[in-house]
Scaffold this active site. Sequence first.
Site, PDB file in Angstrom:
ATOM      1  N   GLU A   1       4.532   6.224  29.764  1.00  0.00           N
ATOM      2  CA  GLU A   1       5.926   5.925  29.430  1.00  0.00           C
ATOM      3  C   GLU A   1       6.471   4.938  30.454  1.00  0.00           C
ATOM      4  OE1 GLU A   1       8.051   9.584  29.330  1.00  0.00           O
ATOM      5  OE2 GLU A   1       7.135  10.259  27.465  1.00  0.00           O
TER       6      GLU A   1
ATOM      7  N   LYS B   1       8.958   3.300  33.162  1.00  0.00           N
ATOM      8  CA  LYS B   1       9.805   3.828  34.224  1.00  0.00           C
ATOM      9  C   LYS B   1      11.166   3.158  34.101  1.00  0.00           C
ATOM     10  CE  LYS B   1      11.134   5.659  38.180  1.00  0.00           C
ATOM     11  NZ  LYS B   1      12.554   5.230  38.061  1.00  0.00           N
TER      12      LYS B   1
ATOM     13  N   ARG C   1      18.411  10.326  36.528  1.00  0.00           N
ATOM     14  CA  ARG C   1      17.809  11.441  35.790  1.00  0.00           C
ATOM     15  C   ARG C   1      18.912  12.306  35.205  1.00  0.00           C
ATOM     16  NH1 ARG C   1      12.639  13.600  36.659  1.00  0.00           N
ATOM     17  NH2 ARG C   1      12.092  14.919  34.885  1.00  0.00           N
TER      18      ARG C   1
ATOM     19  N   ARG D   1      20.092  15.006  38.727  1.00  0.00           N
ATOM     20  CA  ARG D   1      18.853  15.419  39.389  1.00  0.00           C
ATOM     21  C   ARG D   1      19.092  16.558  40.378  1.00  0.00           C
ATOM     22  NH1 ARG D   1      14.636  11.270  42.402  1.00  0.00           N
ATOM     23  NH2 ARG D   1      13.574  12.788  43.705  1.00  0.00           N
TER      24      ARG D   1
ATOM     25  N   GLU E   1      16.809  10.075  30.975  1.00  0.00           N
ATOM     26  CA  GLU E   1      17.376   9.170  31.964  1.00  0.00           C
ATOM     27  C   GLU E   1      18.611   8.499  31.382  1.00  0.00           C
ATOM     28  OE1 GLU E   1      16.154   6.845  35.762  1.00  0.00           O
ATOM     29  OE2 GLU E   1      15.363   8.658  34.820  1.00  0.00           O
TER      30      GLU E   1
END
Length: 209
Positions: free
Chosen positions: A53, A55, A60, A75, A103
């Site tokens: 996948e 980045k 997050r 996060r 994300e």
Amino acid sequence: LLGDLGECAVLALDDRLAEASPRLFAPLRFMLATPAADAEEVVARMGDEVWVEDKYDGIRCQLHRGTSRVALYSRDLKDVTRQFPEVSRAASSLSSELILDGELLAIRGGQVLAFQDLQTRLGRKSPPAALLESVPVALVAWDLLWIDGESLLDTDLRERRARLERLGLGEGFRLAHQEHAHGAAALEQLFLDARARHDQPCASAAGAG
């Protein structure tokens, strides 16, 4: 999984820790990536077949969607729902209760904006309308952790991805770009392809299946 040490202690006392399961609005600790030096090291760790996948340069986010409530967690497990009202509204229109991992990215007109643009949205509990319009945000989803009372943590990744795609996520969402590679050479080529996609539009979730 529970976010409650006292409850964990009670389960441990009764030898029932195996019963612990994800639940809505108790954010799970995030699984984080570890760096690898090159494609050969990745294949050595993971095996010859690798799921890849992109980045993403955002923040997050874990989305919890119940029948009458939506929550977004960062996060560090802080509730950031009010900072991203467009994502919260989009999640309200979904038909299932669920927990998504993904994300948050600043995306305008299908184009991913720089992280510096996203930073103008961070920490603002009530972002002004002008900022929402100039720096719109979407959630790039890459994993479905829980749905309608069913934990998927022990479910095969292929099945989780298939179920994620079947959700039909619409406006306000994207699906993580995913491909398969066999061997280090193919994996290295996918890395180069991902870098080449940097300036290309980000596909919508509705069109990414």
